[in-house]
Each structure stands twice: as C-alpha cells, then as structure tokens.
Write a protein that holds these residues in place. Structure first.
Motif, PDB file in Angstrom:
ATOM      1  N   CYS A 107       0.860  -1.179   0.000  1.00  0.00           N
ATOM      2  CA  CYS A 107       0.000   0.000   0.000  1.00  0.00           C
ATOM      3  C   CYS A 107       0.906   1.241   0.000  1.00  0.00           C
ATOM      4  CB  CYS A 107      -0.891  -0.005   1.239  1.00  0.00           C
ATOM      5  SG  CYS A 107      -1.793   1.528   1.462  1.00  0.00           S
ATOM      6  N   CYS A 110       0.148   3.280   3.714  1.00  0.00           N
ATOM      7  CA  CYS A 110       0.545   2.739   5.023  1.00  0.00           C
ATOM      8  C   CYS A 110       1.580   1.617   4.911  1.00  0.00           C
ATOM      9  CB  CYS A 110      -0.680   2.252   5.781  1.00  0.00           C
ATOM     10  SG  CYS A 110      -1.438   0.772   5.092  1.00  0.00           S
ATOM     11  N   CYS A 127      -7.118  -0.574   0.230  1.00  0.00           N
ATOM     12  CA  CYS A 127      -6.364  -1.121   1.365  1.00  0.00           C
ATOM     13  C   CYS A 127      -7.304  -1.324   2.552  1.00  0.00           C
ATOM     14  CB  CYS A 127      -5.230  -0.164   1.746  1.00  0.00           C
ATOM     15  SG  CYS A 127      -4.341  -0.666   3.215  1.00  0.00           S
ATOM     16  N   CYS A 130      -5.904   0.984   5.870  1.00  0.00           N
ATOM     17  CA  CYS A 130      -6.048   2.444   5.963  1.00  0.00           C
ATOM     18  C   CYS A 130      -7.202   2.971   5.109  1.00  0.00           C
ATOM     19  CB  CYS A 130      -4.744   3.139   5.578  1.00  0.00           C
ATOM     20  SG  CYS A 130      -4.286   2.940   3.864  1.00  0.00           S
ATOM     21  N   SER A 132      -7.367   3.554   1.901  1.00  0.00           N
ATOM     22  CA  SER A 132      -7.035   4.331   0.705  1.00  0.00           C
ATOM     23  C   SER A 132      -7.188   3.447  -0.538  1.00  0.00           C
ATOM     24  CB  SER A 132      -5.609   4.852   0.786  1.00  0.00           C
ATOM     25  OG  SER A 132      -4.699   3.773   0.757  1.00  0.00           O
TER      26      SER A 132
HETATM   27 ZN   LIG Z   1      -2.942   1.143   3.420  1.00  0.00          ZN
END
Ligand SMILES: [Zn+2]
Length: 138
Positions: A107, A110, A127, A130, A132
């Motif tokens: 990712c 993160c 992801c 997190c 995103s």
């Molecule tokens: Zn992430």
C-alpha cells in the motif's frame, strides 16, 4: 531417572529457564557452528569458536539466572526483532506458495502488504488497513 528429574526440577526452581531470545541465540550458535565447519582460516575459525562459546555461556547464564525481571525485560526488547525476522520469512514463504494465483503489493500510504489476484490488467485496489484506494496494473 525420576529422582534425577526431580533434582533438576528443584535446581531450576526460581530460575528463569528459556525463552525466544535463548532459542534464537541457540539457532545463531548452530549456524555459527555450521559455518565454522567450512572456514579453513585458523584465525577466523578461532574467532568464530570464541563467539560460539560466548553465546553458549550467555544461554546458560540466562537460563540459570534468578533475576527473572531483568531476563524478561531483555526478552521483551528482543521480541520486535524476532517478529520482524520471522514475519519476513513467513511472508516470503506465503509469496512463493501463492505465486500462481496471487500477487503481493505494498500500500503506498501505510506500506501494508496486500494480496491481490494475479489477473492481468488495471485494477483499483482498496487497502483494508487504511482505506485508501489506488490503481495497480498487473
Ligand atoms: Zn494502506
């Protein structure tokens, strides 16, 4: 034999025993011992031998130590290193095992390892850690 085991148990009462740090030190000892078989330089071999003895002494000292609090603190400091190393080996093993059907990507936000299906084309990956979203072309 039973008497001997009882004597050993009484001897070990109040002593620290063993933990992950001791196991890892023993693995390091075995690795050094194996490496030393193939080292033909006398000085280098002697240095490795001395390091092996120090490690062995450390293992025995830690196992027989009565200062349980200090030994536990050492082990707690060591655990993140242990987890990082074993985690890397576990992830590498999973990557090799799953290589036919899955890809592992990082990712970008993160840095978590994400497993995606090994399908050609452009994919939108979300992801789970997190939240995103980003595009990935395989
Ligand atoms: Zn992430």
């Amino acid at each position: 034999m039973r008497n001997l085991m009882q004597k050993f148990m009484i001897f070990m009462q109040g002593r620290y025993g063993t933990d992950k740090l001791n196991h890892s030190l023993f693995v390091l000892f075995l690795v050094l011992w194996l490496v030393n078989i193939f080292v033909f330089n006398r000085t280098a071999s002697l240095i490795i031998y001395i390091v092996e003895l120090i490690i062995l002494g450390l293992i025995i000292f830690r196992s027989l130590s009565r200062n349980i609090v200090a030994r536990s603190a050492e082990n707690r400091k060591f655990l993140p290193i242990y987890n990082a190393v074993t985690g890397w080996f576990k992830l590498t093993y999973k990557k090799i095992k799953d290589r036919k059907y899955y890809r592992y990507i990082k990712c970008p936000v993160c840095k978590a390892q994400l497993r995606v299906k090994n399908k050609k084309g452009k994919h939108t990956v979300r992801c789970p850690r997190c939240g995103s979203e980003f595009d990935k072309t395989i």
